[in-house]
Design a protein around this motif. Structure first.
Motif, PDB file in Angstrom:
ATOM      1  N   PHE A   1       0.897  -1.234   0.007  1.00 26.79           N
ATOM      2  CA  PHE A   1       0.035  -0.072   0.012  1.00 26.79           C
ATOM      3  C   PHE A   1       0.829   1.305   0.229  1.00 26.79           C
ATOM      4  CE2 PHE A   1      -2.393  -3.345   2.110  1.00 26.79           C
ATOM      5  CZ  PHE A   1      -3.446  -3.364   1.329  1.00 26.79           C
ATOM      6  N   ASN A   2       0.648   2.175  -0.910  1.00 25.52           N
ATOM      7  CA  ASN A   2       1.425   3.206  -1.141  1.00 25.52           C
ATOM      8  C   ASN A   2       2.932   2.865  -1.174  1.00 25.52           C
ATOM      9  OD1 ASN A   2      -0.207   5.440  -1.496  1.00 25.52           O
ATOM     10  ND2 ASN A   2      -1.025   5.455   0.890  1.00 25.52           N
ATOM     11  N   GLY A   3       3.300   1.847  -1.936  1.00 26.77           N
ATOM     12  CA  GLY A   3       4.768   1.627  -1.684  1.00 26.77           C
ATOM     13  C   GLY A   3       5.311   0.822  -0.473  1.00 26.77           C
ATOM     14  N   LYS A   4       4.417   0.744   0.533  1.00 25.04           N
ATOM     15  CA  LYS A   4       4.753   0.154   1.644  1.00 25.04           C
ATOM     16  C   LYS A   4       4.370  -1.471   1.707  1.00 25.04           C
ATOM     17  CE  LYS A   4       4.873   0.585   6.746  1.00 25.04           C
ATOM     18  NZ  LYS A   4       4.586  -1.032   6.750  1.00 25.04           N
ATOM     19  N   VAL A   5       5.179  -2.341   1.738  1.00 28.67           N
ATOM     20  CA  VAL A   5       4.844  -3.686   1.728  1.00 28.67           C
ATOM     21  C   VAL A   5       4.210  -4.025   2.896  1.00 28.67           C
ATOM     22  CG1 VAL A   5       5.829  -6.117   1.293  1.00 28.67           C
ATOM     23  CG2 VAL A   5       7.017  -4.053   0.511  1.00 28.67           C
TER      24      VAL A   5
ATOM     25  N   LEU B   1     -10.210  -2.048  -4.913  1.00 29.77           N
ATOM     26  CA  LEU B   1     -10.878  -1.055  -4.432  1.00 29.77           C
ATOM     27  C   LEU B   1     -10.064   0.285  -3.720  1.00 29.77           C
ATOM     28  CD1 LEU B   1     -13.796  -2.615  -2.179  1.00 29.77           C
ATOM     29  CD2 LEU B   1     -14.183  -1.330  -4.506  1.00 29.77           C
ATOM     30  N   THR B   2      -8.981  -0.244  -3.450  1.00 36.81           N
ATOM     31  CA  THR B   2      -8.001   0.779  -2.815  1.00 36.81           C
ATOM     32  C   THR B   2      -6.923   1.121  -3.669  1.00 36.81           C
ATOM     33  OG1 THR B   2      -8.165  -0.758  -0.852  1.00 36.81           O
ATOM     34  CG2 THR B   2      -6.605   1.086  -0.602  1.00 36.81           C
ATOM     35  N   LYS B   3      -6.920   2.348  -4.127  1.00 33.75           N
ATOM     36  CA  LYS B   3      -6.193   2.915  -5.215  1.00 33.75           C
ATOM     37  C   LYS B   3      -4.514   2.680  -4.865  1.00 33.75           C
ATOM     38  CE  LYS B   3      -7.537   6.704  -8.440  1.00 33.75           C
ATOM     39  NZ  LYS B   3      -7.661   7.951  -8.489  1.00 33.75           N
ATOM     40  N   SER B   4      -4.323   2.770  -3.683  1.00 26.50           N
ATOM     41  CA  SER B   4      -2.685   2.793  -3.381  1.00 26.50           C
ATOM     42  C   SER B   4      -2.318   1.401  -3.404  1.00 26.50           C
ATOM     43  CB  SER B   4      -2.558   3.452  -2.053  1.00 26.50           C
ATOM     44  OG  SER B   4      -3.360   2.922  -1.143  1.00 26.50           O
TER      45      SER B   4
ATOM     46  N   GLU C   1     -17.976   8.499  -4.905  1.00 25.60           N
ATOM     47  CA  GLU C   1     -17.290   7.629  -5.537  1.00 25.60           C
ATOM     48  C   GLU C   1     -15.726   7.843  -5.848  1.00 25.60           C
ATOM     49  OE1 GLU C   1     -17.467   4.477  -6.288  1.00 25.60           O
ATOM     50  OE2 GLU C   1     -19.563   3.859  -5.865  1.00 25.60           O
ATOM     51  N   SER C   2     -15.420   9.126  -5.932  1.00 27.94           N
ATOM     52  CA  SER C   2     -14.191   9.537  -6.475  1.00 27.94           C
ATOM     53  C   SER C   2     -13.315  10.121  -5.130  1.00 27.94           C
ATOM     54  CB  SER C   2     -14.263  10.575  -7.438  1.00 27.94           C
ATOM     55  OG  SER C   2     -14.983  11.713  -7.006  1.00 27.94           O
ATOM     56  N   HIS C   3     -12.082   9.711  -5.525  1.00 27.35           N
ATOM     57  CA  HIS C   3     -11.351  10.144  -4.234  1.00 27.35           C
ATOM     58  C   HIS C   3     -10.137  11.036  -4.560  1.00 27.35           C
ATOM     59  CE1 HIS C   3     -12.967   6.665  -2.446  1.00 27.35           C
ATOM     60  NE2 HIS C   3     -12.987   6.127  -3.696  1.00 27.35           N
ATOM     61  N   GLY C   4     -10.228  11.636  -5.973  1.00 28.67           N
ATOM     62  CA  GLY C   4      -9.174  12.403  -6.522  1.00 28.67           C
ATOM     63  C   GLY C   4      -9.238  13.988  -5.917  1.00 28.67           C
ATOM     64  N   ARG C   5      -8.077  14.714  -6.180  1.00 28.34           N
ATOM     65  CA  ARG C   5      -8.151  15.951  -5.657  1.00 28.34           C
ATOM     66  C   ARG C   5      -8.761  17.019  -6.294  1.00 28.34           C
ATOM     67  NH1 ARG C   5      -1.559  17.211  -5.395  1.00 28.34           N
ATOM     68  NH2 ARG C   5      -0.934  15.554  -3.830  1.00 28.34           N
TER      69      ARG C   5
END
Lengths: 296, 308
Positions: free
Chosen positions: A53-57, A95-98, B121-125
């Protein structure tokens, strides 16, 4: 059976080898000591899987096969990445972007991330039961079980009626709810709600059922019900279960993956083997320490 | 007061005795504090309610005598020097409010729900910035919306004041309120329900329609009703753009009179008798808002029955 053959089987029994390495025999006695003779057919294969997550393993170095119609448990202390790993198996991290999942996870030799299986179709093949019972509160018992089928375009009442009875029976809930299928799901007890969630997941006929600590919020009797259920369920579905509870892993699973948080706070797979081996004769010292209750 | 209690006690018994003694000595002060606190909060409550009750009292006392079936159903008539007590009714304003406000609801509710879903639904800036903008709009002086509509709608329609312009002004006013409140309602839906839906192979849109919106519906209705109550009572933005009329004409493309703009117009009347009519209109508005609120509560209670 044991009393007549005790002497001859003593040398190979899990209880005896456990005693030699100092494991509490009461846990070992729970291990289903009769290994299945059927060859293990891998249905899902994990190779060098890591989730960050966010580059953190969060978890890494996970390689093992999930055997068809077996129960595979994932054990380990808090923070070892069990749940994170489980959620990679039906792409819930999408679902989690990071979140980034690396390595390969294949279902019937098709990579679930790169093999072109649409995510929604993957999730009908790999179902999930969550930590806390989460029936849809606005729906009746019937509609909860039907929801997965309806999401996938099945609307025919005869088909739904049949599938719902079948799933509720498989989840050992049919007898107690048969007369009140139209009642709101929220009226069920916690244990019943969790079995309803199992029925809901089973209704879409998944090949694999992921279970994330399914009994952690239930009382001992409801827990017993669910554990009993797993043994019969594995006839129809392959089960991967995350559990906090070593005794539970010993009681219900055929294979066992032990995960542990490394020094950099990332979880990693320490050992994967049959449950019998993990609980009687683990290869890694850390596995032994864990099941002996030295930490965690 | 160098009592034994202040020295370090040596035994468990001494420690217990010291704590109990201190506690019983402190008891009276503690009781006094809580009484004072209760007094202060009661006073605050009283101060808050005095203006509220006096407004309601005055509105009812001064307005109730005007409310007759004839008053509600006939158009106004201007008093004259010879007929000082002739005021007619307010059917034009009731019609105007129903028309202008109804149209505003028809536009703002679907827009707000769409905006709420997009925000959720959106999370962007970009979306974060948009949300902040909406929140800022809630705090803007409402006359700004009237000026905006006047500049971009009324002027382009050759300075024709129309009910439609009033609906647009109310829509611009209500959309920020409604969408932010509806998004809050959506956020109240437990994430585990969304996950459960997705884990069954549902598409995001299906989860939104069948699970999230359904779960959030009671709270969204409440949010919409609250924003609507705010909108129906607005005067400034509407006043600028809708003009006025004496006849109930049910035509959005002509001038309209709403309850609030009528109040504004008649308070400037030359005739005292006509001026006191505003109390009756205020009473009507309060009743309408109250009924809207009550209705939403009943609907929400019905929706909630059987679950949660």
């Amino acid at each position: 059976m044991e009393s007549t053959t005790e002497n001859s089987t003593m040398e190979n029994s899990p209880r005896q080898s456990a005693a030699t390495v100092g494991i509490d025999p009461s846990i070992v006695s729970m291990v289903d000591a009769i290994p299945s003779n059927a060859p293990v057919v891998p249905v899902m294969r994990l190779k060098d899987v890591a989730v960050s997550f966010n580059g953190k393993v969060a978890v890494r170095d996970v390689t093992f096969d999930v055997g068809k119609n077996r129960v595979t448990s994932m054990i380990g202390p808090s923070g070892s990445g069990k749940t994170t790993l489980l959620r990679a198996l039906n792409r819930l991290h999408d679902l989690t972007k990071s979140a980034v999942v690396t390595g390969s996870i294949t279902l019937d030799d098709v990579d679930i991330y790169k093999g072109g299986i649409p995510t929604t179709l993957l999730r009908t093949r790999v179902g999930m039961v969550f930590q806390r019972p989460n029936p849809f509160p606005t729906m009746s018992i019937y509609d909860n079980v039907a929801s997965g089928l309806r999401f996938n375009g099945i609307k025919k009442k005869a088909f739904l009626d049949d599938a719902i009875e079948h799933s509720l029976r498989a989840a050992a809930l049919w007898d107690s709810v048969e007369s009140r299928l139209k009642v709101a799901a929220a009226t069920l007890s916690g244990g019943e709600q969790q079995r309803l969630c199992i029925a809901r997941a089973l209704a879409v006929e998944p090949e694999i059922l992921l279970m994330d600590e399914p009994t952690s919020s239930l009382d001992p009797v409801s827990t017993q019900h669910i554990e009993d259920l797993l043994t019969s369920l594995k006839e129809i579905v392959t089960i991967v279960i995350v559990t906090h509870n070593m005794q539970q892993a010993a009681r219900v699973s055929d294979d066992c993956a032990f995960l542990l948080m490394g020094e950099d706070r990332a979880g990693e797979l320490i050992e994967f083997a049959t449950t019998e081996k993990i609980f009687t004769n683990p290869t890694d010292k850390r596995t032994l320490d864990y099941i002996q209750g030295r930490f965690g | 007061m160098t009592s034994a209690a202040l020295e370090a006690p040596r035994t468990d018994d001494e420690r217990r005795a010291a704590v109990q003694e201190a506690a019983s000595r402190f008891y009276r002060r503690k009781t006094l504090y809580s009484k004072l606190f209760l007094g202060a909060t009661s006073l605050g409550l009283l101060i808050a309610f005095i203006p509220l009750f006096s407004i309601i009292y005055n509105v009812v006392r001064n307005g109730i005598s005007y409310i007759t079936w004839k008053f509600l159903t006939t158009p106004p008539q201007s008093p004259s020097i010879f007929h000082k007590h002739q005021i007619g009714g307010i059917s034009n304003a009731i019609e105007g409010t129903a028309l202008v406000f109804g149209m505003a609801l028809l536009m703002s509710v679907p827009i707000s729900i769409m905006v709420a879903i997009a925000l959720y639904e959106s999370h962007g800036r970009v979306m974060g910035a948009l949300r902040t903008l909406l929140e800022v709009m809630i705090g803007m002086p409402s006359i700004l919306f009237g000026i905006f509509i006047y500049t971009y709608v009324v002027e382009r329609m050759h300075f024709q004041l129309t009910g439609l312009a009033g609906s647009l002004a109310l829509t611009v006013l209500m959309v920020p309120l409604m969408s932010v409140a509806c998004e809050q309602a959506l956020r109240g839906v437990p994430a585990v329900l969304t996950e459960a839906g997705l884990a069954l192979g549902a598409k995001k849109a299906q989860v939104m329609r069948k699970i999230v919106l359904r779960y959030a519906l009671p709270r969204m209705l409440t949010a919409i009703m609250l924003s609507a109550s705010r909108g129906i009572g607005e005067t400034a933005p509407v006043l600028l753009v809708i003009g006025s009329t004496y006849v109930a004409n049910w035509n959005l493309m002509t001038s309209q009179t709403t309850l609030t703009t009528l109040m504004y117009n008649i308070i400037q009347s030359f005739y005292n008798y006509q001026r006191s009519e505003v109390w009756a209109i205020a009473l009507l508005l309060i009743v309408v808002v109250f009924v809207l609120n009550l209705a939403s509560r009943i609907i929400v209670a019905r929706l909630n029955r059987g679950h949660r």
